[in-house]
Each structure stands twice: as structure tokens, then as C-alpha cells.
Design an enzyme around this catalytic site. Structure first.
Site, PDB file in Angstrom:
ATOM      1  CD  GLU A   1      -2.711  -0.851   2.621  1.00  0.00           C
ATOM      2  OE1 GLU A   1      -2.903   0.247   3.165  1.00  0.00           O
ATOM      3  OE2 GLU A   1      -3.106  -1.930   3.089  1.00  0.00           O
TER       4      GLU A   1
ATOM      5  CB  CYS B   1       2.806   7.224   3.163  1.00  0.00           C
ATOM      6  SG  CYS B   1       3.078   5.912   4.359  1.00  0.00           S
TER       7      CYS B   1
ATOM      8  CB  CYS C   1       5.613  -5.312   9.175  1.00  0.00           C
ATOM      9  SG  CYS C   1       6.885  -4.669  10.289  1.00  0.00           S
TER      10      CYS C   1
ATOM     11  CB  CYS D   1       3.340  -2.567  16.244  1.00  0.00           C
ATOM     12  SG  CYS D   1       5.097  -2.228  16.062  1.00  0.00           S
TER      13      CYS D   1
ATOM     14  CB  CYS E   1       0.588  -2.152  13.047  1.00  0.00           C
ATOM     15  SG  CYS E   1       1.097  -2.004  11.346  1.00  0.00           S
TER      16      CYS E   1
ATOM     17  CD  GLU F   1      12.002  -0.945  11.492  1.00  0.00           C
ATOM     18  OE1 GLU F   1      11.095  -0.541  12.229  1.00  0.00           O
ATOM     19  OE2 GLU F   1      12.928  -0.198  11.089  1.00  0.00           O
TER      20      GLU F   1
ATOM     21  CB  SER G   1       8.526   5.813  10.218  1.00  0.00           C
ATOM     22  OG  SER G   1       7.897   5.353  11.372  1.00  0.00           O
TER      23      SER G   1
ATOM     24  CB  SER H   1       7.043   3.634  16.185  1.00  0.00           C
ATOM     25  OG  SER H   1       6.786   3.913  14.843  1.00  0.00           O
TER      26      SER H   1
ATOM     27  CG  HIS I   1       3.608   4.058  19.443  1.00  0.00           C
ATOM     28  ND1 HIS I   1       3.003   5.149  18.860  1.00  0.00           N
ATOM     29  CD2 HIS I   1       4.154   3.357  18.405  1.00  0.00           C
ATOM     30  CE1 HIS I   1       3.167   5.109  17.564  1.00  0.00           C
ATOM     31  NE2 HIS I   1       3.861   4.038  17.261  1.00  0.00           N
TER      32      HIS I   1
ATOM     33  CB  CYS J   1      -0.815   1.692   7.866  1.00  0.00           C
ATOM     34  SG  CYS J   1       0.496   0.853   7.009  1.00  0.00           S
TER      35      CYS J   1
END
Ligand code: SF4
Length: 347
Positions: A90, A103, A110, A114, A117, A161, A192, A215, A217, A334
Site C-alpha cells: 500500500e 507514504c 511486517c 506492533c 498495526c 520496518e 520511520s 515509533s 508510543h 495502514c
């Protein structure tokens, strides 16, 4: 696997094409066409025989747009790209007053796990090549050309990542900023990461002035471990130390992403703890109100909670803003578009 010429520098392209008996200037011409998103068949200043030979031996543009979803609210476009091996990733095109930000994804899925996500639900299928990352820029630019626009900024914030796909990402950064290619300034690019200290230091040593976005959080290791498996491997202190090293080497303040989650990390006490953690560090906190993820029991916050968290940080002299919501009517979290596509394929 057939070589993707889009992922080669002009010098590498020359070496690759020399066995074909082509003059060096041909490599320059081909580099320039490829970097404008063109296919071999469109390279009008090359002899037809050469175009056909290239098409039989190499790949030109390895990515295509599979789906486009345009926000009626602000013109944000969510894209689903097809890769040559039937995988898809995406991307999002966002319009700001200063330009157009893309983006992009660095991996199919991934591995980082997380909790909030959708990109990580099926793990990491594979890493993308530099050509596949560039291919996403080419596709977006071809689409934007219809309205006289182009990609001016990039955030490596889609699925994956980036620092787990280190070599391809660094190659991509060098290519996309190449003066004879897209020439997108490295200062217009953000990377990121969920926080891999050794790779952050390695990136700092490359001397590429991209903005590093962590990230975070959570204001402490206990909460971060609940949300992000990577926090079981590296403490916040180790990770922030690597960020400070990056800051010292590159001289750009660190962006800290902080998703606000009700009853997890969004209380006044958390804001104060975060402010203490970041005191003295040249950084900026980006607050992201989370979209509720029912499967994981993670709930979004109210407007009042966002404002109060933001005000507490600001009162403690921590630079912070709330991330502007883009394309609310089309995107969701995402990774959801790819998940939807995968489900449709299997039903
Ligand atoms: S937030 Fe980023 S690092 Fe974490 S699982 Fe999603 S894509 Fe991976």
C-alpha cells in the site's frame, strides 16, 4: 530473478549494459527514461532493436497501481500497488500546502508485530527491492502528472520496518535523491522505525540527512512492551541513546510518534512521564489518535484527551502537535487495504 534496471545507478547501468555492446551514453539515456517512470517501449530515442532486446532481458518498471481510492474530503489517495510476484503493498498520497507527500512501503507485511498495526497481521512476506520502492514513486508521479503535480516529499512509513531492509532502503534513498533522477532532497524524506538501535547508528554513519522518526508510543518500557514486541529486545533508553547519536551526527531533530490509546498510554500521568523522559532532547512528538482495534482490545481516545495530553506536553516545554488526519473516509489503519485485497482473493 530478472534484473530490475530501475534499481541501478547510471554507473551500474553502464556496467550492466556493456556486454550488449552499447555506447556509454545509452546508459545515461536509459537511466533518465527509467527515472521518469517510462517503460522500454516508450524510450523513443533508442533504436527499436535495442528497446526489444532490453525488454527481453530486463525489467523496466516493477510496480503497477492495482487500486486507487480517492478521499472526497481532502484529495488524499490511497493506492494498492501490484508487484511482479502477485504480492501487493500500500501507499498513500497526501496533499499539503508545501507539496505532495508519498507514504511508501519497504516490505510486504511486517515482522515487528506492533499490536495496533494491520500491516503485521500475516508477518513479513518479503522485503522490497530498491527498484520496487522507486517504482511506487514512479506510479504516484504518473498519476499526479494528470493534475500537474509531483511527489515532493516521502515518508517511509507504509508496511515494513525500513531498517530491517537496510541495504535496499539505503540504495533507494541514494537513487531517489540522485540529481539525474527524481532528485528529491533527502531533507524531504522521513524514515520511520520501531527502533533498532544498531541500525539507527549505522544509518547515522551513512551521513544521509533524512529525518528519523521513532515509533515510541509509550513513556516507559512496561507499556511499550505491551504494544511493541521490539521493546522486549531493546529498552527505551538504549533506543533513545541511538536516536541521540543520530541527532548528533545528522543534526536533525528526531520525530517521536505516539499513538494515543485509551486506558493504556493517554493519561495525564503518562504525559508527564513522557515529558520527563524526553527532557533536554531535541525532538518533536507527533500525537496520533488511534483508530480503535477491537481484535486487540485497543481503543481510541476522545478529543478532550488528545487536547489535554498535548497541553501537558507543551506546558512541560516538549514540542508536540497532533497529527492531521488525512483521508479519513478512505483509509482506516495502514495495512487494511492489503488485508481486504487478500481476503477478496481467497473468497
Ligand atoms: S507499526 Fe511499523 S514496525 Fe510496527 S508492525 Fe506496523 S509496519 Fe511494522
Amino acid at each position: 530473478m530478472t534484473t530490475e534496471l530501475l534499481g541501478l545507478t547510471p554507473e551500474e547501468l553502464q556496467t550492466e549494459l556493456s556486454p550488449l555492446g552499447e555506447k556509454p551514453f545509452r546508459a545515461k539515456q536509459i537511466f533518465s527514461w527509467l527515472q521518469r517512470g517510462m517503460r522500454f517501449s516508450e524510450m523513443s530515442n533508442l533504436p527499436l532493436a535495442l528497446r526489444e532486446k532490453l525488454a527481453s532481458l530486463y525489467v523496466d518498471q516493477p510496480v503497477e497501481i492495482l487500486e486507487r481510492h480517492v478521499s472526497q474530503m481532502d484529495g488524499t489517495v490511497k493506492l494498492l500497488y501490484a508487484l511482479r510476484d502477485q504480492n501487493c503493498v500500500e501507499g498513500v498520497v497526501m496533499r499539503y500546502h508545501y507539496g505532495v507527500t508519498l507514504c511508501l512501503s519497504t516490505q510486504v507485511g511486517c515482522a515487528m508485530g506492533c499490536a495496533f498495526c494491520a500491516s503485521t497481521l500475516d508477518g513479513c512476506v518479503r522485503s522490497l527491492t530498491a527498484a520496487e520502492m522507486l517504482g511506487q514513486v514512479m506510479c504516484a508521479d504518473r498519476m499526479l502528472a494528470e493534475s500537474g503535480e509531483r511527489v515532493s516529499h516521502i515518508v517511509l512509513m507504509g508496511s515494513g520496518e525500513p531498517l530491517q531492509n537496510y541495504d535496499n532502503v539505503v540504495r533507494f534513498l541514494r537513487l531517489v535523491s540522485h540529481p539525474e533522477g527524481k532528485n528529491i532532497g533527502l531533507r524531504h524524506i522521513s524514515l520511520s522505525t520501531c527502533g533498532l538501535p544498531a541500525q539507527i547508528r549505522r544509518l547515522a554513519d551513512e551521513g544521509l540527512p533524512v529525518t528519523l522518526s521513532l515509533s515510541l508510543h509509550a513513556p516507559n518500557d512496561r507499556i511499550r512492551q505491551r504494544l511493541m514486541p521490539v521493546a522486549k529486545r531493546y529498552t527505551i533508553e538504549e533506543t533513545l541513546d541511538a536516536c541521540r547519536y543520530y541527532l548528533k551526527k545528522i543534526g536533525r531533530r528526531i520525530i517521536l510518534e505516539y499513538a494515543l490509546i485509551d486506558k493504556v498510554n493517554a493519561d495525564q500521568a503518562h504525559a508527564l512521564e513522557l515529558a520527563r523522559l524526553l527532557r533536554g532532547m531535541q525532538c518533536h512528538v507527533n500525537l496520533i489518535p488511534l483508530n480503535t482495534v477491537r481484535e486487540r482490545n485497543l481503543f481510541g481516545v476522545t478529543e478532550g484527551q488528545v487536547t489535554s495530553f498535548l497541553n501537558t506536553l507543551t506546558a512541560q516545554h516538549i514540542s508536540a502537535t497532533r497529527r492531521r488526519e488525512m483521508g479519513d473516509d478512505i483509509q482506516g489503519a495502514c495495512g487494511q487495504l492489503r488485508q481486504k485485497h487478500l481476503k477478496e482473493q481467497t473468497t
